[in-house]
Design an enzyme around this catalytic site. Structure first.
Site, short mmCIF file in Angstrom:
data_model
loop_
_atom_site.label_atom_id
_atom_site.label_comp_id
_atom_site.label_asym_id
_atom_site.label_seq_id
_atom_site.Cartn_x
_atom_site.Cartn_y
_atom_site.Cartn_z
N LYS A 110 46.27 18.36 39.29
CA LYS A 110 46.39 17.85 40.64
C LYS A 110 47.68 16.67 40.46
O LYS A 110 48.58 16.56 41.26
CB LYS A 110 45.29 17.07 41.11
CG LYS A 110 45.11 16.86 42.76
CD LYS A 110 43.88 16.72 43.18
CE LYS A 110 43.92 16.70 44.76
NZ LYS A 110 42.79 16.75 45.30
N LYS A 190 43.39 37.88 42.70
CA LYS A 190 42.03 37.18 42.32
C LYS A 190 41.31 36.78 43.58
O LYS A 190 42.13 35.99 44.64
CB LYS A 190 42.11 36.22 41.43
CG LYS A 190 40.88 35.68 40.88
CD LYS A 190 40.70 34.53 40.05
CE LYS A 190 39.37 33.88 39.97
NZ LYS A 190 39.11 32.59 40.05
N LYS A 193 38.68 31.61 47.62
CA LYS A 193 38.51 30.91 48.96
C LYS A 193 39.88 30.38 49.20
O LYS A 193 40.34 30.20 50.15
CB LYS A 193 37.25 30.08 49.23
CG LYS A 193 37.02 28.98 48.37
CD LYS A 193 36.01 28.12 48.94
CE LYS A 193 35.51 27.19 47.83
NZ LYS A 193 35.17 27.56 46.65
P1 ADP Z 1 36.86 29.91 44.31
O1 ADP Z 1 37.72 30.35 43.62
O2 ADP Z 1 36.60 30.88 45.77
O3 ADP Z 1 36.83 28.59 44.73
P2 ADP Z 1 34.84 28.79 42.71
O4 ADP Z 1 35.97 28.41 41.80
O5 ADP Z 1 33.99 27.91 43.60
O6 ADP Z 1 35.54 30.00 43.56
O7 ADP Z 1 33.92 29.84 41.75
C1 ADP Z 1 32.50 29.61 41.43
C2 ADP Z 1 32.28 30.48 40.45
O8 ADP Z 1 32.70 31.89 40.70
C3 ADP Z 1 32.83 30.35 39.25
O9 ADP Z 1 31.81 30.40 38.00
C4 ADP Z 1 33.80 31.50 38.94
O10 ADP Z 1 34.27 31.80 37.71
C5 ADP Z 1 33.49 32.65 39.67
N1 ADP Z 1 34.32 33.32 40.59
C6 ADP Z 1 35.39 33.18 41.60
N2 ADP Z 1 36.07 33.88 42.13
C7 ADP Z 1 36.09 35.12 41.14
C8 ADP Z 1 36.60 36.09 41.03
N3 ADP Z 1 37.44 36.69 41.83
N4 ADP Z 1 36.12 36.91 39.98
C9 ADP Z 1 35.16 36.50 39.09
N5 ADP Z 1 34.62 35.48 39.32
C10 ADP Z 1 34.95 34.45 40.22
#
Ligand code: ADP
Ligand code: TRP
Length: 321
Positions: A110, A190, A193
């Site tokens: 950041k 990938k 959100k």
């Molecule tokens: P986002 O990328 O949507 O903000 P988070 O960082 O909150 O998701 O992820 C929460 C959990 O889900 C983490 O342990 C992360 O490794 C897993 N995760 C998120 N997106 C993916 C993906 N596209 N493939 C595999 N695991 C994922």
């Protein structure tokens, strides 16, 4: 062996969260003891609308149970319902070197982008260490991105133990979740959100189907044989299809002469079926908010009992109490 993990309620869960993380936590609930919490204190560093945070926290709890987490087996709770963790966080702060926290990627990235970062983001790994140490956790299943934080947790636990010459904290190990499970989003990147390319686990079926029909595909001719493994549509399909369906679809790809529309329809059908049971459980739970509240209260009481004992050890060792 004691397993612990947490997930932030910063949005509704999507397929990446489930296949990349949640499914694997749920499989581990059969270990000796497991603790799973909804990291609402951590989410406060990004979610600033109170009603939304409250709703996302409840939704996360309902989703986890609907997906198979058994709250009579695993301890399921909201992070902020265990104030012992925040106290422990302060004790750990007193052994946390600034340099260590400055190297942590959430904060460092950041700052590198020139964005303002608060002390909440800076000390985020210390709160995460408190989460882990409060329950004498042995194993922490996390995605690759969280491994650095588990290292910080081990450093802080070791520093505290060394400062007070006692084994106050048990050192945990990370269990890195299967990397091959990276789930692609509707644009082929990938799923995340932050990229606005997610398939939510529990969006209304008709809306989900529409999103699936709009997944980006390439414009190679229909008759051309294709490699299923390198196609994101197939990567999504394999997650929800049966073994036989997956093999059949892979053969179709290799043969050529098929349209992506047909794959998308098969994907939507398989997804409907794959999540049907969870969806029904979710609806039943969502209709009974008192039950969900009671479940979280019970989880918090069990979590507080464990965290209270650890906090007391840390207080006694450090000259408090
Ligand atoms: P986002 O990328 O949507 O903000 P988070 O960082 O909150 O998701 O992820 C929460 C959990 O889900 C983490 O342990 C992360 O490794 C897993 N995760 C998120 N997106 C993916 C993906 N596209 N493939 C595999 N695991 C994922
Ligand atoms: N920081 C983790 C994430 O963003 C969530 C989390 C908070 C966590 N405390 C934890 C994960 C303790 C494991 C253990 O995904």
């Amino acid at each position: 062996m004691r397993v612990l993990s947490g997930i932030q309620p910063t949005g509704r869960f999507h397929w990446g969260n489930y296949f990349g993380a949640i499914r694997q936590y749920i499989d581990l609930q059969h270990e000796e003891a497991s603790y799973y919490f909804i990291a609402d204190l951590h989410a406060l560093t990004t979610v600033h609308e109170p009603a939304r945070l409250r709703q996302l926290t409840i939704d996360a709890a309902i989703d986890l149970v609907a997906l198979g987490l058994d709250p009579t087996k695993a301890v399921l709770f909201a992070q902020s319902d265990v104030p012992e963790v925040s106290e422990l966080c302060w004790l750990l702060m007193t052994v946390a070197p600034m340099g260590l926290l400055e190297r942590c990627h959430a904060y460092k990235d950041k700052v590198a982008k020139g964005l303002p970062a608060g002390a909440g983001l800076f000390t985020y790994p210390v709160l995460m260490a408190a989460d882990i140490l409060a329950y004498d956790s042995d194993v922490v299943p996390v995605g690759e991105d969280q491994v650095q934080h588990i290292e910080v947790c081990r450093d802080l636990a070791g520093a505290f133990n060394a400062r007070f010459g006692q084994e106050v904290f048990r050192l945990p190990k990370a269990k890195v979740l299967d990397h091959s499970a990276k789930v692609p989003g509707t644009d082929g990147e990938k799923m995340s959100k932050s990229y606005n390319n997610v398939l939510e686990l529990f969006e209304p079926p008709a809306q989900l189907r529409k999103k699936i029909m709009r997944i980006t595909t390439d414009s190679r001719p229909i008759e051309e044989p294709k490699d299923p493994e390198s196609d994101h549509l197939f990567q999504l399909y394999r997650l929800v299809a049966t073994d036989a369906e997956r093999e059949e679809m892979a053969a179709t790809y290799r043969r050529g002469n098929f349209g992506y529309g047909q794959v998308k329809k098969a994907l939507a059908d398989a997804a409907d079926r794959f999540f049907a049971e969870a969806r029904a459980r979710r609806e039943a739970l969502a209709a009974d908010p008192a039950k969900v509240q009671a479940m979280l209260r019970d989880g918090a009481a069990r979590a507080r009992a464990a965290a209270g004992a650890v906090l007391q050890r840390a207080q006694q060792a450090s000259g408090l109490r």
